[in-house]
Design an enzyme around this catalytic site. Structure first.
Site, PDB file in Angstrom:
ATOM      1  N   GLU A  21       2.642   7.040  -2.382  1.00 57.09           N
ATOM      2  CA  GLU A  21       2.394   8.273  -3.135  1.00 57.09           C
ATOM      3  C   GLU A  21       2.659   9.548  -2.327  1.00 57.09           C
ATOM      4  OE1 GLU A  21      -1.267   7.420  -0.783  1.00 57.09           O
ATOM      5  OE2 GLU A  21       0.093   6.223  -2.004  1.00 57.09           O
ATOM      6  N   ASP A  42       0.826  -1.213   0.000  1.00 57.04           N
ATOM      7  CA  ASP A  42       0.000   0.000   0.000  1.00 57.04           C
ATOM      8  C   ASP A  42       0.862   1.266   0.000  1.00 57.04           C
ATOM      9  OD1 ASP A  42      -2.358   1.398   0.020  1.00 57.04           O
ATOM     10  OD2 ASP A  42      -2.932   0.837   2.057  1.00 57.04           O
ATOM     11  N   ASP A  91      -8.980   3.205  -3.128  1.00 56.35           N
ATOM     12  CA  ASP A  91     -10.111   3.108  -2.203  1.00 56.35           C
ATOM     13  C   ASP A  91     -11.343   3.842  -2.724  1.00 56.35           C
ATOM     14  OD1 ASP A  91      -8.220   1.855  -0.635  1.00 56.35           O
ATOM     15  OD2 ASP A  91      -7.734   3.664   0.486  1.00 56.35           O
TER      16      ASP A  91
END
Length: 388
Positions: A84, A81, A154
């Site tokens: 960024e 995950d 998400d």
């Protein structure tokens, strides 16, 4: 499968920690630093985190040790995950401009995961079952060189076009056009809002329809979401569990074709799930499509239900290649400017026509090209699995 990300949290107040990874990384000097030379602490929901500095080779070596510990415990895959959020005023081991490094960081993050996965597979030798897999959400130009899989982040647990089930199809197809050939979303979405005046909670219908979409992507995977207790889950009742099993069997039934498409993606960069534009670029109706339907390779076409309460969809059938399509569940044929069987046919266009097609829950509108060997094997597998 499990989870990891490149952010570490100070654990001084936790009494049950087996290892204090933040303290280890701080001592090794492998964390992203601020202007004062200290670990750069960034807010993340209710706590602060520091990021590993993968411009430092020692950070990669250290983190591979973390991954090895996971794999040694029996983990066969993980969500890699984040990646960024590199601050634009950070100080890096390499000394490079953090603004430029911001976009490169997701590539470095995917690379350390990929290098470990390749090393692990090499050690396993001929036993392919001992391989591991990971998927990422952040990316830049060379991410597909390193990432095994992608997922779309998400989405809201909603029917919305801007950040719900419809946007998951947009992301799937636009990603495929942008060099991300192996992509998927969380079945059911992730982001839940459960406040008195603002409420987005996953319904049974939304979850079931999202499962139908994802049964025809490269990965079929659910997620409880950020507020599991507020969401309908695949295990919430026997009806949803049976639907989950049915969709899993649909996914299994085209495994033979998926293997072929993944190999094609590796060789040519073509996505598994494709916008029709890739094969019908001159068709103006195809150019107008966003989330309404998609191809799986060249031989399958999916027209998902993406609106609450709908039990039918409007499918568009390009005819410029002279081919026709057969409905998987009913056997009805669509092609040559007409449709055999019952039901109304939409107005013909220059390159194709559209038709209203029934799509009850559990029987999504899926078509396979007439004359394709994929159809015969796919239908046979569905029959053997008890789906039709």
């Amino acid at each position: 499968m499990t989870y990891c990300n490149p952010c570490l949290v100070p654990m001084g107040e936790k009494g049950n920690a087996r290892r204090h990874l933040y303290e280890e990384a701080k001592e090794l000097g492998i964390l992203v630093r601020d202007e004062a030379g200290e670990p750069y602490m960034m807010p993340n929901t209710a706590f602060d985190v520091a990021m590993l500095d993968f411009t430092n080779p020692e950070a990669s070596s250290w983190f591979k040790g973390i991954l090895r510990g996971m794999a040694d415990e029996g983990v066969s895959g993980w969500m890699a995950d984040f990646g960024e959020g590199l601050p634009l005023d950070a100080r890096l081991h390499s000394g490079e401009d953090p603004v430029a490094a911001h976009n490169r960081y997701p590539e470095l993050w995917a690379r350390v995961n990929r290098e470990f996965a390749d090393e692990w597979k090499s050690e396993a030798g001929e036993d392919e079952e001992e391989g591991v897999v990971f998927f990422v959400r952040a990316g830049f130009r060379e991410s597909s060189r390193w990432a095994m899989l992608f997922w779309e982040g998400d989405q809201m647990v909603s029917w919305q076009a801007n950040d719900g089930i419809k946007s998951s199809v947009v992301g799937l197809l636009s990603g495929g056009l942008s060099g991300i050939p192996l992509n998927h979303s969380d079945a059911g979405g992730y982001c839940t809002v459960d406040l008195p005046l603002l409420r987005y909670r996953r319904s049974e219908e939304l979850l079931m329809r999202w499962m139908e979409v994802n049964a025809f992507t490269v990965v079929f995977r659910t997620h409880e979401g950020n507020k599991p207790g507020s969401n309908c889950q695949f295990y919430s009742n026997s009806r949803i569990l049976a639907h989950f099993a049915r969709c899993a069997k649909m996914y299994k039934a085209w495994e033979f074709y998926r293997v072929q498409l993944v190999e094609e993606a590796a060789e040519k960069g073509l996505p598994v799930a494709r916008h029709l534009f890739l094969h019908y670029p001159e068709d103006r109706r195809v150019q107008e499509l966003t989330y309404q339907q998609f191809l799986v390779g060249t031989e399958m076409m999916v027209v998902p239900v993406l609106d609450k309460g709908r039990t039918a969809v409007t499918a568009y059938f390009p005819t410029s290649d002279g081919g026709s399509w057969r409905h998987v569940w009913t056997g009805e044929e669509f092609g040559g400017g007409h449709r055999s069987g019952h039901g109304s046919v939409g107005e013909a266009t220059v390159h194709g026509f559209q038709a209203e097609v029934t799509a009850d829950v559990g029987c999504p509108a899926v078509f396979v090209r007439v004359g394709s060997p994929v159809r015969e094997r796919f239908v046979r597998n569905l029959r053997d699995l008890g789906v039709i």
